[in-house]
Design an enzyme around this catalytic site. Structure first.
Site, PDB file in Angstrom:
ATOM      1  N   ARG A 323       0.833  -1.200   0.000  1.00 41.13           N
ATOM      2  CA  ARG A 323       0.000   0.000   0.000  1.00 41.13           C
ATOM      3  C   ARG A 323       0.874   1.260   0.000  1.00 41.13           C
ATOM      4  NH1 ARG A 323      -5.648   1.635  -0.347  1.00 41.13           N
ATOM      5  NH2 ARG A 323      -6.260  -0.366   0.526  1.00 41.13           N
ATOM      6  N   GLU A 724     -10.346   6.173   5.955  1.00 39.66           N
ATOM      7  CA  GLU A 724      -8.901   6.388   6.022  1.00 39.66           C
ATOM      8  C   GLU A 724      -8.393   7.667   5.355  1.00 39.66           C
ATOM      9  OE1 GLU A 724      -6.818   2.113   6.024  1.00 39.66           O
ATOM     10  OE2 GLU A 724      -8.347   2.335   4.474  1.00 39.66           O
TER      11      GLU A 724
END
Length: 784
Positions: A323, A724
């Site tokens: 990520r 997020e």
């Protein structure tokens, strides 16, 4: 009039798509909300504590637990050999042991465990153990692991274009490294589980976990029983932030082992200090960038090395470092890029998921690079950012996914205007020229964050929707409620789908015996996946009801609809309760399961190309700070945020998530400093020496607005994820601090500023800029 449940205030009872309160808000404020530690204790309940390693790396030579076993209140003591099934409780790979075997790999690693009649008795008993450890040389930093090529998993790279040529031919080149510390989750409710033995060797586990299915699986593995004998249940958590995605399983497994051995309910609640020592955090990263750019600030090519401090095992680090690699571009086209991610092994607690996964750790370095490019060229950093944004002409990411919805150029233009950025930039310059002892900084930074699990198989969800004879509805799904409002949003989706008031909906606890094999509530995908699964169930129920109503009332199905708590026919309406009763009498199913799998996604790890994300959430923030030149202390004086959530399902919850995420991100980048000593012992292990933001840190001017643009993908009512991405909006605060420090040298020099930018770090950056000024002055005098 039907009495409304406490979870839905009367004035919000009919709203299914608006800014209503969190379904548990009233219960949380009054103290009626039940968390695991609030469940009444059984008369014979036991409590757990663990004996831990005092060294970072070594061999276990001798364990004498005789004094522990004879301590007052102690009922049972176990070591690894006493675990009836598999002691490995790793979420993905291997190596995460419930109790250490022959070796210890971090300070705080559990070696043995005690079950006693009280929490205090268990805590006192573990101190009586005699353990002899043979120390081995530990590895404590990512840099050390990188130098020795010591990794928990294989290195992975992604690339596009001819990077060598792009860097070699660029008129300007910048090489940079940056250390970015991790972050403690600091959830209000600590790690906790309660295991209750059932008949036939079964186990019911109440857990504060983001991943009930993993708790179920691992409890079954340590007990050596099939999964159908274990039920994991989660009604709510007092915060998770990723820290309860994999780490909560250890407590559930430990409690379950003792419960099975003693046939008594067992609670394992970690004290805050143990929690901060024994559970993983956000990864530290050490990043290196080599960037080539044009005279107007356009990035022509970049080579990046991202080294994550994983700890002693893999845990979720593969996906976390992936990520970080996927988000190393943030919002910008790199044209040619080579990005390599290293999973560094260290003798520290195994780090884990945290809000944003690895994305924030590369994005902050990219934004630091943009700031440095702007200073190098004498440009406004916002102009450099705008020139490099993904757009129709430059839309391919380094991993091959095209950016299809170009939201950011317009969003940034709107925020720039609304926040009065240009005038404030001039005001900051005037202030800095006039004031010797204080400097202001200003920064506008974007966020482009991919939404989906990067492991394809996790992108699935299930749900159950039950309509009862009085017209009330129960919803169950695989997502967990950790305060983010997931249950509220899914209830609104169901209410909207059925055309009824949200007051009719009751969300029930997440349980593995209702919806099995679920993904963790993470990756900002909770509403997307569980909401769509619930909507699938609703549509199946509606289809049956409409078909029945068409036959029963002799009306074409095309003329039937559900809205305003009624079935609408061509010439009349039927109250929802009446419809339900008539359908039941005619044997029409009033419940259904639903399922959803995220479409279009897929990433080929062997080629480093694909579409790991279904879509991108976007946002931008402007932050203004003022810094004390003598101490490095600072204040965030204003923040303006414009964030893209598609068509908001609940603006109140979305704005709350944006505000909370921003402040949590600000804490990571400013005050929350994870520190270890030279032996590998964490020294930021309590609220006394680890500083999360307080109300005093919230900027006095804090403007948050939603960018109203529907998601072009088929999500729940064209909404977008919000969990997020807002955390990374706080990078604007860090960049504003860097901007203030660079202003000391009139932006001719960009000092190093690691993260978090504590007052000490800021003061060091100021002094570096002052030293640059002195050096330049000395060189000028010498040349004269």
């Amino acid at each position: 009039m039907r009495k409304l449940p406490k979870s839905w205030p009367a004035d919000q009872a009919t709203t299914s798509k608006a800014a209503i309160a969190h379904e548990s808000a009233q219960k949380q404020v009054t103290g009626e909300a039940v968390y695991v530690d609030d469940i009444p204790e059984w008369p014979n309940q036991l409590h757990v504590a663990t004996g831990q390693s005092t060294i970072a790396h070594g061999n276990i030579r001798r364990i004498d637990l005789s004094a522990v076993r004879s301590a007052p209140g102690v009922v049972d003591v176990i070591v690894q050999q006493d675990i009836p099934g598999d002691p490995d409780i790793s979420p993905v790979f291997t190596g995460d042991l419930l109790l250490a075997g022959e070796q210890v790999n971090y300070i705080g690693q559990p070696i043995f465990a005690v079950a006693a009649t009280s929490f205090r008795a268990a805590q006192q008993a573990v101190a009586l153990a005699e353990i002899e450890l043979e120390p081995l040389q530990p590895r404590l930093t990512a840099e050390d692991a990188l130098a020795h090529e010591d990794f928990v998993l294989a290195t992975h790279s992604i690339a596009m274009g001819d990077v060598e040529a792009a860097l070699a031919n660029a008129p300007n080149r910048l090489q940079k490294s940056m250390s970015i510390r991790g972050q403690e989750h600091f959830y209000l409710e600590g790690q906790i589980s309660l295991a209750v033995p059932q008949e036939d060797g079964g186990m019911h586990v109440f857990s504060s976990s983001q991943h009930p299915s993993e708790v179920q699986k691992l409890v079954a593995h340590v007990l050596g029983v099939p999964l159908n004998l274990v039920t994991a249940e989660v009604r709510r958590m007092g915060g998770g932030f990723g820290g309860k995605e994999s780490q909560s399983a250890a407590l559930a497994c430990m409690a379950a082992v003792f419960a099975a051995r003693n046939q008594r309910p067992v609670k394992y609640r970690m004290p805050r200090k143990d929690d901060m020592v024994q559970t993983g955090k956000r990864h530290d990263f050490w990043n290196q960038y080599d960037v080539g750019f044009s005279e107007d600030g356009r990035i022509l090519g970049a080579r990046m090395i991202l080294a994550g401090k994983c700890g002693c095992t893999a845990d979720l680090s593969d996906g976390i470092v992936d990520r970080a690699m996927f988000h190393a571009d943030n919002a910008y086209s790199l044209n040619a890029a080579e990005i390599t991610g290293y999973r560094c092994r260290t003798n520290t607690v195994s780090n884990t998921a945290f809000r944003g996964f690895g994305g924030p750790k590369s994005m902050v370095t990219t934004e630091a690079t943009i700031e440095t490019i702007a200073h190098r060229l004498g440009l406004d950093a916002l102009d450099v950012r705008k020139r490099n944004l993904y757009c129709a002409e430059q839309d391919e990411t380094p991993y091959g996914q095209k950016v299809e919805q170009h939201v950011l150029p317009e969003l940034i233009e709107q925020l720039e205007s609304q926040s009065d950025y240009r005038a404030r930039r001039q005001a900051v310059k005037q202030f800095n020229n006039a004031c010797r002892w204080q400097k202001k900084g200003l920064a506008l930074t974007p966020v482009k964050f991919g939404i989906s699990f990067t492991s394809k198989h996790l992108n699935q969800a299930g749900a159950l929707v039950h309509i009862f004879l009085d017209g009330s509805v129960m919803v169950n799904h695989g997502g967990t409620e950790m305060g983010q409002g997931l249950f509220t949003k899914v209830a609104q989706i169901v209410a909207r789908g059925l055309g009824i008031s949200v007051s009719r909906i009751r969300p029930s606890a997440t349980r593995t015996d209702k919806v099995p094999n679920t993904a963790p509530t993470a990756a900002s995908a909770g509403t997307d996946m569980n909401g769509m699964a619930a909507l699938d169930a609703v549509n199946k129920i509606k289809s049956a009801l409409f078909e029945f109503a068409g036959e029963h009332y002799r009306v074409p199905v095309a003329d039937i609809s559900l809205k305003d708590d009624c079935l609408w026919l061509k010439d009349r309406t039927i109250p929802f309760e009446e419809l339900v009763k008539i359908a039941y009498m005619n044997r029409i199913p009033l419940w259904s399961s639903g399922f959803y799998k995220t479409p279009k996604i897929g990433y080929d790890r062997s080629t480093g190309k694909g579409r790991p994300f279904y879509y991108f959430s976007n946002g931008a923030a402007v932050s203004e700070v003022v810094v004390d030149m003598l101490t490095g202390e600072y204040k965030v004086i204003r923040v303006d945020i414009l964030h893209d959530v598609g068509h908001s399902l609940n603006p109140a919850i979305d704005i709350g998530q944006i505000e909370g995420g921003f402040i949590q991100g600000m804490g990571w980048l400013t005050t929350e400093e994870l520190l270890w000593d030279e032996h590998g012992r964490i020294i930021s292990n309590s609220p006394a020496n680890y500083k999360i933001p307080t109300a005093h840190d919230v900027p006095e001017i804090f403007n948050v607005a939603l960018f109203d643009r529907p998601n072009t993908e088929e999500t729940a009512y064209h909404s977008k994820a919000v969990g997020e991405p807002p955390l990374m909006l706080a990078i604007s605060v860090w960049c504003a601090l860097l901007d203030a420090c660079a202003s000391v040298s009139e932006y001719a020099f960009t000092p190093d500023l690691n993260a978090p930018a504590t007052p000490e770090q800021v003061l060091n950056a100021i002094q570096a800029a002052q030293a640059y000024n002195a050096e330049q002055s000395a060189n000028t005098e010498e040349s004269c």
